[in-house]
Design a protein around this motif. Structure first.
Motif, PDB file in Angstrom:
ATOM      1  N   UNK A 144       0.944  -1.264   0.216  1.00 15.09           N
ATOM      2  CA  UNK A 144      -0.073  -0.214   0.094  1.00 15.09           C
ATOM      3  C   UNK A 144       1.040   1.242   0.000  1.00 15.09           C
ATOM      4  N   UNK A 145       2.146   1.224   0.412  1.00 12.97           N
ATOM      5  CA  UNK A 145       3.151   2.540   0.302  1.00 12.97           C
ATOM      6  C   UNK A 145       4.074   2.513  -0.880  1.00 12.97           C
ATOM      7  N   UNK A 146       3.990   3.492  -1.430  1.00  9.86           N
ATOM      8  CA  UNK A 146       4.893   3.639  -2.628  1.00  9.86           C
ATOM      9  C   UNK A 146       6.345   3.704  -2.213  1.00  9.86           C
ATOM     10  N   UNK A 147       7.261   2.981  -3.283  1.00  8.81           N
ATOM     11  CA  UNK A 147       8.612   2.883  -3.072  1.00  8.81           C
ATOM     12  C   UNK A 147       9.174   4.240  -2.525  1.00  8.81           C
ATOM     13  N   UNK A 148      10.208   4.300  -1.692  1.00  4.05           N
ATOM     14  CA  UNK A 148      10.853   5.398  -1.312  1.00  4.05           C
ATOM     15  C   UNK A 148      10.277   5.972   0.018  1.00  4.05           C
ATOM     16  N   UNK A 149       9.136   5.375   0.457  1.00  2.00           N
ATOM     17  CA  UNK A 149       8.481   5.715   1.751  1.00  2.00           C
ATOM     18  C   UNK A 149       9.219   5.583   2.948  1.00  2.00           C
ATOM     19  N   UNK A 150       9.034   6.229   3.878  1.00  2.00           N
ATOM     20  CA  UNK A 150       9.686   6.171   5.237  1.00  2.00           C
ATOM     21  C   UNK A 150       8.432   5.592   6.161  1.00  2.00           C
ATOM     22  N   UNK A 151       8.626   4.354   6.594  1.00  2.00           N
ATOM     23  CA  UNK A 151       7.617   3.753   7.224  1.00  2.00           C
ATOM     24  C   UNK A 151       7.644   4.265   8.666  1.00  2.00           C
ATOM     25  N   UNK A 152       6.096   4.779   9.210  1.00  2.29           N
ATOM     26  CA  UNK A 152       6.293   5.517  10.467  1.00  2.29           C
ATOM     27  C   UNK A 152       5.330   4.595  11.372  1.00  2.29           C
ATOM     28  N   UNK A 153       5.444   4.963  12.599  1.00  5.17           N
ATOM     29  CA  UNK A 153       4.665   4.428  13.569  1.00  5.17           C
ATOM     30  C   UNK A 153       3.059   4.523  13.284  1.00  5.17           C
ATOM     31  N   UNK A 154       2.743   5.489  12.646  1.00  8.97           N
ATOM     32  CA  UNK A 154       1.074   5.632  12.186  1.00  8.97           C
ATOM     33  C   UNK A 154       1.092   4.817  11.200  1.00  8.97           C
ATOM     34  N   UNK A 155       1.904   4.348  10.353  1.00  7.75           N
ATOM     35  CA  UNK A 155       1.667   3.302   9.192  1.00  7.75           C
ATOM     36  C   UNK A 155       1.402   2.161   9.700  1.00  7.75           C
ATOM     37  N   UNK A 156       2.365   1.779  10.644  1.00  5.48           N
ATOM     38  CA  UNK A 156       2.097   0.376  11.430  1.00  5.48           C
ATOM     39  C   UNK A 156       0.708   0.613  12.494  1.00  5.48           C
ATOM     40  N   UNK A 157       0.431   1.272  13.033  1.00  2.00           N
ATOM     41  CA  UNK A 157      -0.742   1.340  13.821  1.00  2.00           C
ATOM     42  C   UNK A 157      -2.203   1.323  12.814  1.00  2.00           C
ATOM     43  N   UNK A 158      -1.950   2.132  11.822  1.00  4.66           N
ATOM     44  CA  UNK A 158      -3.394   2.000  10.883  1.00  4.66           C
ATOM     45  C   UNK A 158      -3.362   0.837  10.242  1.00  4.66           C
ATOM     46  N   UNK A 159      -2.212   0.060   9.839  1.00  6.33           N
ATOM     47  CA  UNK A 159      -2.380  -0.691   8.869  1.00  6.33           C
ATOM     48  C   UNK A 159      -2.043  -2.225   9.417  1.00  6.33           C
ATOM     49  N   UNK A 160      -1.530  -2.408  10.634  1.00  6.83           N
ATOM     50  CA  UNK A 160      -1.225  -3.507  11.124  1.00  6.83           C
ATOM     51  C   UNK A 160      -1.990  -3.898  12.572  1.00  6.83           C
ATOM     52  N   UNK A 161      -2.374  -2.773  12.950  1.00  5.76           N
ATOM     53  CA  UNK A 161      -3.325  -2.727  14.382  1.00  5.76           C
ATOM     54  C   UNK A 161      -2.437  -2.717  15.581  1.00  5.76           C
ATOM     55  N   UNK A 162      -1.352  -2.269  15.589  1.00  5.09           N
ATOM     56  CA  UNK A 162      -0.415  -2.031  16.643  1.00  5.09           C
ATOM     57  C   UNK A 162      -0.465  -0.634  17.242  1.00  5.09           C
ATOM     58  N   UNK A 163      -1.131  -0.403  18.556  1.00  3.41           N
ATOM     59  CA  UNK A 163      -1.155   0.833  18.887  1.00  3.41           C
ATOM     60  C   UNK A 163       0.291   1.435  19.281  1.00  3.41           C
TER      61      UNK A 163
END
Length: 333
Positions: free
Chosen positions: A188-207
């Motif tokens: 879901x994230x384009x190449x070159x993206x810096x994965x953030x804590x919000x990305x993890x929370x929104x898409x993996x379900x980890x608070x």
């Protein structure tokens, strides 16, 4: 990862070996190497007659050797992959006659998970001479965030330290699980993206607000309100936040803090190097260093050990929720 890259590079360059014995506690790399061999050594046209997948529970050593001694049909090589080869552990040494004189036109792969060969025995020595021995070692928890960063870098992504810590805390050291979750993000994230804590929370379900990482930070800051909010959240989601994991992580943190207290050089660079932690987290240790003198740190470690014993049902009639509340109160006050 260097060993893995070397194996893959050699295969890519056509330098295959007659035997690949992939063993060890971490199944992730065993599966990745076997998959690479399965997908790349033979052309699609040759695979039909010359590629075979066997399972350790269903075959004997004699059957494996018999297949390995066959010549390929209208191709230069044949590939035989033995998955779950650890099921053959009792008879695995019977391979010695074959490994001492393997069929050069066969690429024989063993996926020997959660175990390893005895280096003192003939089988290990003969494979070491004629083929490839690869031991896949399980990473320590503090090595996993760096692994995540390297994997993502290879795919042209970056990740914030906090996000990699969240993944490690939630998924542990199971690289296959972590990789599966990373794949979800990469889709879901384009190449070159810096994965953030919000990305993890929104898409993996980890608070990103209620996890052991934030609890550790709140305790280090002696932020009673935040710590209580987090442990209340934990009590509502006990399956996702096992008490023993929380105690273990806090014990690691305060043990590291004790080590920092003993350093003559307490610069950020020195702390980062000594503890093997990312510079991003060093300010957290410096804050805790001011809030917890050495004597208090020693006392906290004692509290944690006592709580660990009680959490396992030894000499205690207290729920995990109350035990955690009591522990945090003792640590912060």
């Amino acid at each position: 990862m260097k060993d893995v890259n070397k194996i893959v590079s050699d295969i890519k360059n056509g330098n295959t070996k007659p035997i690949y014995f992939l063993m060890g506690e971490e199944p992730y790399y065993i599966d990745r190497i076997a998959e690479y061999i399965e997908e790349n050594v033979l052309s699609e046209a040759d695979k039909g007659f010359n590629q075979m997948v066997l399972y350790g529970r269903d075959v004997s050593i004699d059957e494996i050797v018999s297949n390995a001694k066959r010549f390929p049909m209208m191709a230069e090589k044949q590939v035989i992959i033995v998955k779950e080869a650890q099921d053959l552990s009792r008879t695995i040494e019977q391979l010695v006659p074959y490994t001492e004189n393997p069929q050069e036109s066969t690429v024989l792969v063993f996926c020997y998970k959660y175990k390893k060969l005895d280096k003192r025995k003939k089988l290990y020595k003969s494979i070491d001479k004629k083929g490839v021995l690869f031991e896949s070692k399980r990473l320590y928890e503090n090595q996993v965030p760096d692994w995540i960063q390297k994997v993502l870098a290879g795919k042209k992504y970056k990740i914030e330290p906090k996000a990699s810590i969240m993944l490690t805390e939630f998924l542990g050291t199971d690289l296959a699980k972590i990789n599966n979750e990373l794949q979800k993000l990469l889709i879901i994230l384009p190449e070159g993206t810096t994965i953030t804590a919000k990305h993890v929370e929104d898409n993996i379900g980890i608070s990103k607000e209620f996890n052991n990482f934030e609890l550790r930070k709140a305790i280090g800051e002696r932020n009673i309100l935040k710590a209580n909010q987090i442990i209340t959240h934990f009590s509502l989601n006990p399956k996702n936040h096992p008490l023993q994991v929380t105690i273990s992580l806090l014990n690691t943190f305060f043990t590291q803090l004790l080590l920092v207290h003993g350093l003559s050089d307490k610069s950020k660079q020195s702390i980062s190097k000594t503890l093997g932690v990312n510079m991003f987290f060093v300010p957290e240790y410096l804050i805790a260093l001011k809030n917890y003198p050495m004597r208090k740190v020693s006392q906290v470690i004692s509290f944690l050990r006592d709580a660990d014993v009680k959490s396992k049902g030894v000499e205690a009639n207290i729920s995990n929720e109350d035990l955690l509340k009591e522990l945090i109160f003792k640590i912060i006050h």
